[in-house]
Motif scaffolding. Structure first.
Motif, mmCIF file in Angstrom:
data_model
loop_
_atom_site.group_PDB
_atom_site.id
_atom_site.type_symbol
_atom_site.label_atom_id
_atom_site.label_comp_id
_atom_site.label_asym_id
_atom_site.label_seq_id
_atom_site.Cartn_x
_atom_site.Cartn_y
_atom_site.Cartn_z
ATOM 1 N N LYS A 128 0.870 -0.620 0.251
ATOM 2 C CA LYS A 128 0.018 -0.251 -0.272
ATOM 3 C C LYS A 128 0.886 1.656 -0.214
ATOM 4 O O LYS A 128 0.704 2.803 -0.705
ATOM 5 N N ASN A 129 1.836 1.524 0.834
ATOM 6 C CA ASN A 129 2.887 2.773 0.773
ATOM 7 C C ASN A 129 3.403 3.025 -0.714
ATOM 8 O O ASN A 129 4.060 3.404 -0.274
ATOM 9 N N SER A 130 4.000 1.534 -1.148
ATOM 10 C CA SER A 130 5.097 1.697 -2.022
ATOM 11 C C SER A 130 4.487 1.586 -3.234
ATOM 12 O O SER A 130 5.017 2.487 -4.392
ATOM 13 N N GLY A 131 2.954 1.197 -3.529
ATOM 14 C CA GLY A 131 2.132 1.511 -5.344
ATOM 15 C C GLY A 131 3.277 -0.016 -5.665
ATOM 16 O O GLY A 131 2.406 -0.713 -6.938
ATOM 17 N N PHE A 132 3.353 -1.301 -4.968
ATOM 18 C CA PHE A 132 3.950 -2.454 -6.041
ATOM 19 C C PHE A 132 2.562 -3.016 -5.124
ATOM 20 O O PHE A 132 1.598 -3.036 -4.229
ATOM 21 N N SER A 133 2.485 -4.369 -6.126
ATOM 22 C CA SER A 133 1.454 -5.281 -5.436
ATOM 23 C C SER A 133 1.580 -6.120 -4.545
ATOM 24 O O SER A 133 3.108 -6.830 -3.911
ATOM 25 N N GLU A 134 0.522 -6.742 -3.978
ATOM 26 C CA GLU A 134 1.133 -7.839 -3.191
ATOM 27 C C GLU A 134 0.856 -8.929 -3.168
ATOM 28 O O GLU A 134 2.753 -9.651 -2.208
ATOM 29 N N GLU A 135 0.980 -9.507 -4.503
ATOM 30 C CA GLU A 135 1.268 -10.723 -4.876
ATOM 31 C C GLU A 135 3.182 -10.257 -5.675
ATOM 32 O O GLU A 135 3.696 -11.156 -4.676
ATOM 33 N N VAL A 136 3.653 -8.741 -5.583
ATOM 34 C CA VAL A 136 4.819 -9.731 -5.563
ATOM 35 C C VAL A 136 5.729 -9.057 -4.173
ATOM 36 O O VAL A 136 6.894 -10.242 -4.787
ATOM 37 N N PHE A 137 5.804 -8.746 -3.785
ATOM 38 C CA PHE A 137 6.078 -8.668 -2.717
ATOM 39 C C PHE A 137 5.808 -10.320 -1.973
ATOM 40 O O PHE A 137 7.202 -10.916 -1.244
ATOM 41 N N VAL A 148 17.403 0.595 -8.502
ATOM 42 C CA VAL A 148 16.895 -0.209 -8.459
ATOM 43 C C VAL A 148 16.978 -1.538 -8.755
ATOM 44 O O VAL A 148 15.942 -1.727 -9.207
ATOM 45 N N PRO A 149 17.919 -2.889 -8.851
ATOM 46 C CA PRO A 149 16.280 -3.836 -8.553
ATOM 47 C C PRO A 149 15.343 -4.358 -7.778
ATOM 48 O O PRO A 149 15.610 -3.603 -6.902
ATOM 49 N N MET A 150 14.724 -5.062 -8.590
ATOM 50 C CA MET A 150 13.433 -5.365 -7.768
ATOM 51 C C MET A 150 12.975 -5.919 -6.517
ATOM 52 O O MET A 150 11.953 -4.978 -5.387
ATOM 53 N N ASP A 151 14.016 -6.720 -6.054
ATOM 54 C CA ASP A 151 14.324 -7.210 -4.151
ATOM 55 C C ASP A 151 14.908 -5.748 -3.811
ATOM 56 O O ASP A 151 14.715 -6.347 -2.483
ATOM 57 N N HIS A 152 15.498 -5.249 -4.230
ATOM 58 C CA HIS A 152 15.993 -4.540 -3.446
ATOM 59 C C HIS A 152 15.392 -3.175 -3.249
ATOM 60 O O HIS A 152 14.991 -2.227 -2.264
ATOM 61 N N LYS A 153 13.958 -3.410 -4.241
ATOM 62 C CA LYS A 153 13.057 -1.959 -4.137
ATOM 63 C C LYS A 153 12.246 -1.992 -3.191
ATOM 64 O O LYS A 153 11.092 -1.545 -2.408
ATOM 65 N N LEU A 154 11.385 -3.795 -2.997
ATOM 66 C CA LEU A 154 11.006 -4.071 -2.177
ATOM 67 C C LEU A 154 11.365 -4.243 -0.909
ATOM 68 O O LEU A 154 10.811 -4.027 0.202
ATOM 69 N N PHE A 160 13.301 -2.510 0.552
ATOM 70 C CA PHE A 160 13.889 -1.103 1.223
ATOM 71 C C PHE A 160 12.431 -0.097 1.494
ATOM 72 O O PHE A 160 12.065 -0.076 2.290
ATOM 73 N N SER A 161 11.108 -1.080 0.352
ATOM 74 C CA SER A 161 10.282 -0.739 0.820
ATOM 75 C C SER A 161 9.878 -1.088 2.161
ATOM 76 O O SER A 161 9.171 -0.469 2.501
ATOM 77 N N GLN A 162 10.116 -2.397 2.542
ATOM 78 C CA GLN A 162 9.429 -3.024 3.428
ATOM 79 C C GLN A 162 10.128 -2.617 4.636
ATOM 80 O O GLN A 162 9.638 -2.657 5.656
ATOM 81 N N PHE A 163 11.733 -2.100 4.902
ATOM 82 C CA PHE A 163 12.120 -1.570 5.681
ATOM 83 C C PHE A 163 11.877 -0.363 6.600
ATOM 84 O O PHE A 163 11.651 -0.329 7.455
#
Length: 215
Positions: A43-52, A84-90, A92-95
């Motif tokens: 919700k905070n990042s704009g990425f889908s929950e499925e991606v997380f 930044v690679p997707m795994d790092h984007k996710l 950082f968003s989670q962080f």
């Protein structure tokens, strides 16, 4: 100064770490975040929950320790770190979501390097839950309705994944006692006993910090 405690729980697979965290949250009258954290980060990042979910606690082969060790230098918006690679984007968003939660409320957070994210928070209590292998296998057998062999395989694979993920993002050893305030063997005290120990520790540390700050 942040006056409310935030408890983070690292856990071996099959150790009942999640159950302990949920019971602890109930006792304290606060929320427990596990998979719920992924929904908030999405919700905070704009990425889908499925991606997380697809990247949840899974390390990759590329290392960007320099970025991870100083995440505050990055913008936590999609446009702020396009290279930044997707795994790092996710991550950082989670962080950032973990840090925001800690600012806003007292809570229990399960896994996901939350202890690392909150390492500078004075009222943070970091806990690691372990258990004897035989007990963990029995727990996994009952939880997933699988036999001994599959339970052991799940235990080993999950622990390896969590250990690699933790080392990948923190450069620390997952489960090493020196990285946590408190380490508990659930096999020695049970779920209820583990919860009581953590509660006592939370109250003791909170009182100690309060007294120290009043000196």
């Amino acid at each position: 100064m942040r006056k409310h405690p935030v408890i983070t729980i690292g856990r071996q697979c099959g150790s009942d770490g999640k159950a302990i965290g949920q019971k602890l949250a109930e006792e304290l009258g606060i929320k427990c975040y596990d998979k719920e954290l992924l929904s908030l980060a999405a919700k905070n990042s704009g990425f889908s929950e499925e991606v997380f979910q697809s990247y949840d606690e899974k390390p990759t082969n590329s290392l960007l320790y320099s970025l991870v060790m100083d995440p505050r230098s990055l913008s936590f918006t999609n446009s702020g770190y396009m290279d930044v690679p997707m795994d790092h984007k996710l991550f950082f968003s989670q962080f950032e979501t973990i840090k925001q939660l800690a600012e806003e409320e007292s809570c229990v957070i399960i896994g996901r390097c939350a202890d690392y994210a909150l390492s500078e928070y004075e009222n943070h209590i970091s806990v690691f839950i372990t258990a004897d292998d035989d007990d963990r296998i029995e727990t996994l057998k009952e939880l997933h309705h699988i036999d001994d062999g599959k339970a052991k395989d799940l235990m080993v694979r999950t622990d390896k994944k969590r250990s690699s993920y933790y080392k990948y993002y923190t450069e620390k050893k997952w489960g090493d006692a020196k990285n946590y305030d408190l380490c508990i063997n659930r096999s020695a005290v049970g779920v209820e006993g583990a919860v009581k120990i953590i509660l006592d520790f939370v109250h003791a540390k909170t009182a100690y910090i309060k007294g120290k700050n009043q000196e």
